[in-house]
Scaffold this motif. Structure first.
Motif, PDB file in Angstrom:
ATOM      1  N   ASP A 158      25.451 -14.230   6.541  1.00  0.00           N
ATOM      2  CA  ASP A 158      26.846 -14.494   6.208  1.00  0.00           C
ATOM      3  C   ASP A 158      27.173 -15.922   6.620  1.00  0.00           C
ATOM      4  OD1 ASP A 158      29.494 -14.285   5.543  1.00  0.00           O
ATOM      5  OD2 ASP A 158      30.050 -13.193   7.362  1.00  0.00           O
ATOM      6  N   THR A 159      27.411 -16.783   5.649  1.00  0.00           N
ATOM      7  CA  THR A 159      27.699 -18.189   5.931  1.00  0.00           C
ATOM      8  C   THR A 159      29.164 -18.527   5.706  1.00  0.00           C
ATOM      9  OG1 THR A 159      27.088 -18.783   3.673  1.00  0.00           O
ATOM     10  CG2 THR A 159      25.362 -18.939   5.366  1.00  0.00           C
ATOM     11  N   LYS A 160      30.007 -17.499   5.536  1.00  0.00           N
ATOM     12  CA  LYS A 160      31.430 -17.719   5.305  1.00  0.00           C
ATOM     13  C   LYS A 160      32.061 -18.295   6.573  1.00  0.00           C
ATOM     14  CE  LYS A 160      34.370 -14.368   5.205  1.00  0.00           C
ATOM     15  NZ  LYS A 160      35.059 -13.145   4.872  1.00  0.00           N
ATOM     16  N   ASP A 161      32.901 -19.309   6.411  1.00  0.00           N
ATOM     17  CA  ASP A 161      33.556 -19.972   7.524  1.00  0.00           C
ATOM     18  C   ASP A 161      34.648 -19.061   8.078  1.00  0.00           C
ATOM     19  OD1 ASP A 161      34.380 -21.800   9.372  1.00  0.00           O
ATOM     20  OD2 ASP A 161      35.444 -23.087   7.949  1.00  0.00           O
ATOM     21  N   ASN A 162      34.659 -18.834   9.380  1.00  0.00           N
ATOM     22  CA  ASN A 162      35.696 -17.995   9.965  1.00  0.00           C
ATOM     23  C   ASN A 162      36.744 -18.825  10.702  1.00  0.00           C
ATOM     24  OD1 ASN A 162      34.326 -18.772  12.217  1.00  0.00           O
ATOM     25  ND2 ASN A 162      33.701 -16.707  12.837  1.00  0.00           N
ATOM     26  N   HIS A 163      36.729 -20.126  10.601  1.00  0.00           N
ATOM     27  CA  HIS A 163      37.722 -21.054  11.127  1.00  0.00           C
ATOM     28  C   HIS A 163      37.797 -21.071  12.648  1.00  0.00           C
ATOM     29  CE1 HIS A 163      39.008 -21.564   7.010  1.00  0.00           C
ATOM     30  NE2 HIS A 163      39.196 -20.257   6.902  1.00  0.00           N
ATOM     31  N   PHE A 164      36.780 -20.597  13.311  1.00  0.00           N
ATOM     32  CA  PHE A 164      36.810 -20.560  14.780  1.00  0.00           C
ATOM     33  C   PHE A 164      36.908 -21.960  15.374  1.00  0.00           C
ATOM     34  CE2 PHE A 164      34.565 -20.899  18.847  1.00  0.00           C
ATOM     35  CZ  PHE A 164      35.344 -20.055  19.611  1.00  0.00           C
ATOM     36  N   THR A 165      36.143 -22.905  14.842  1.00  0.00           N
ATOM     37  CA  THR A 165      36.142 -24.258  15.387  1.00  0.00           C
ATOM     38  C   THR A 165      37.507 -24.897  15.266  1.00  0.00           C
ATOM     39  OG1 THR A 165      33.839 -24.447  14.679  1.00  0.00           O
ATOM     40  CG2 THR A 165      34.932 -26.473  15.316  1.00  0.00           C
ATOM     41  N   GLY A 166      38.169 -24.734  14.134  1.00  0.00           N
ATOM     42  CA  GLY A 166      39.491 -25.305  13.928  1.00  0.00           C
ATOM     43  C   GLY A 166      40.519 -24.690  14.868  1.00  0.00           C
ATOM     44  N   ILE A 167      40.494 -23.380  15.022  1.00  0.00           N
ATOM     45  CA  ILE A 167      41.444 -22.700  15.909  1.00  0.00           C
ATOM     46  C   ILE A 167      41.228 -23.140  17.351  1.00  0.00           C
ATOM     47  CG2 ILE A 167      42.108 -20.441  16.817  1.00  0.00           C
ATOM     48  CD1 ILE A 167      41.480 -19.308  14.013  1.00  0.00           C
ATOM     49  N   ALA A 168      39.968 -23.252  17.782  1.00  0.00           N
ATOM     50  CA  ALA A 168      39.669 -23.677  19.151  1.00  0.00           C
ATOM     51  C   ALA A 168      40.134 -25.108  19.380  1.00  0.00           C
ATOM     52  CB  ALA A 168      38.174 -23.555  19.419  1.00  0.00           C
TER      53      ALA A 168
END
Length: 176
Positions: A146-156
């Motif tokens: 699963d290579t879908k972006d989960n936006h963790f980096t942006g939220i952090a």
């Protein structure tokens, strides 16, 4: 103590300590007894020699002699010797704790091993199965990842900026 007797003492004392460290407790006892005869037993060095002798007695299984000598050292003029004798006496008189059998390693009796043939002396291992191969991980099918972006980096990153901004804001205001 003359220079000759001092050299003889050092020779016996060092030989006694070395014999003890090699596990030759009987020889250590003999050498340390000879060293005790060559020194003044009420001196610091005499007390140290007698403490080594107590330890050698204990290691050789002569607990009665170790206890007797240790108890006499409780009256030694040198305070460090008295303290060490007290500690050793507590250790010697401590009860022996029983160990569970599963904690013990059994050593096989080698008395019945014959000396007649060279083959008896060495255990030859015969491979009973194929040698193990090195571990090789299974290849990963990249289409299943699963290579879908989960936006963790942006939220952090936003959370870190908010925390730093709040710290800066509160540190810049004077509290009156």
């Amino acid at each position: 103590m003359s220079l000759e007797s001092q050299e003889a003492f050092q020779k016996q004392y060092q030989a006694g300590k070395q014999a003890f460290e090699r596990g030759q407790y009987r020889a250590s006892i003999e050498r340390l007894k000879a060293a005790c005869e060559l020194t003044i037993t009420s001196s610091r060095l005499g007390g140290e020699t007698q403490l080594w002798l107590v330890t050698a007695y204990q290691a050789a299984g002569e607990s009665a002699d170790a206890i007797a000598l240790c108890e006499s050292l409780l009256q030694h003029p040198h305070s460090a010797t008295r303290q060490q004798a007290k500690r050793l006496l507590e250790i010697i008189k401590a009860p022996i704790l029983k160990r569970p059998k599963e904690w013990m390693t059994e050593i096989p009796d080698l008395k019945n091993l014959s000396d007649s043939s060279r083959e008896d002396r060495f255990i030859r291992s015969k491979p009973t199965q194929e040698p193990k191969k090195k571990y090789q991980p299974e290849p990963v099918d990249l289409t299943q990842v699963d290579t879908k972006d989960n936006h963790f980096t942006g939220i952090a990153l936003v959370a870190i900026l908010l925390i730093l901004g709040g710290l800066w804001l509160f540190s810049a205001r004077p509290w009156g």
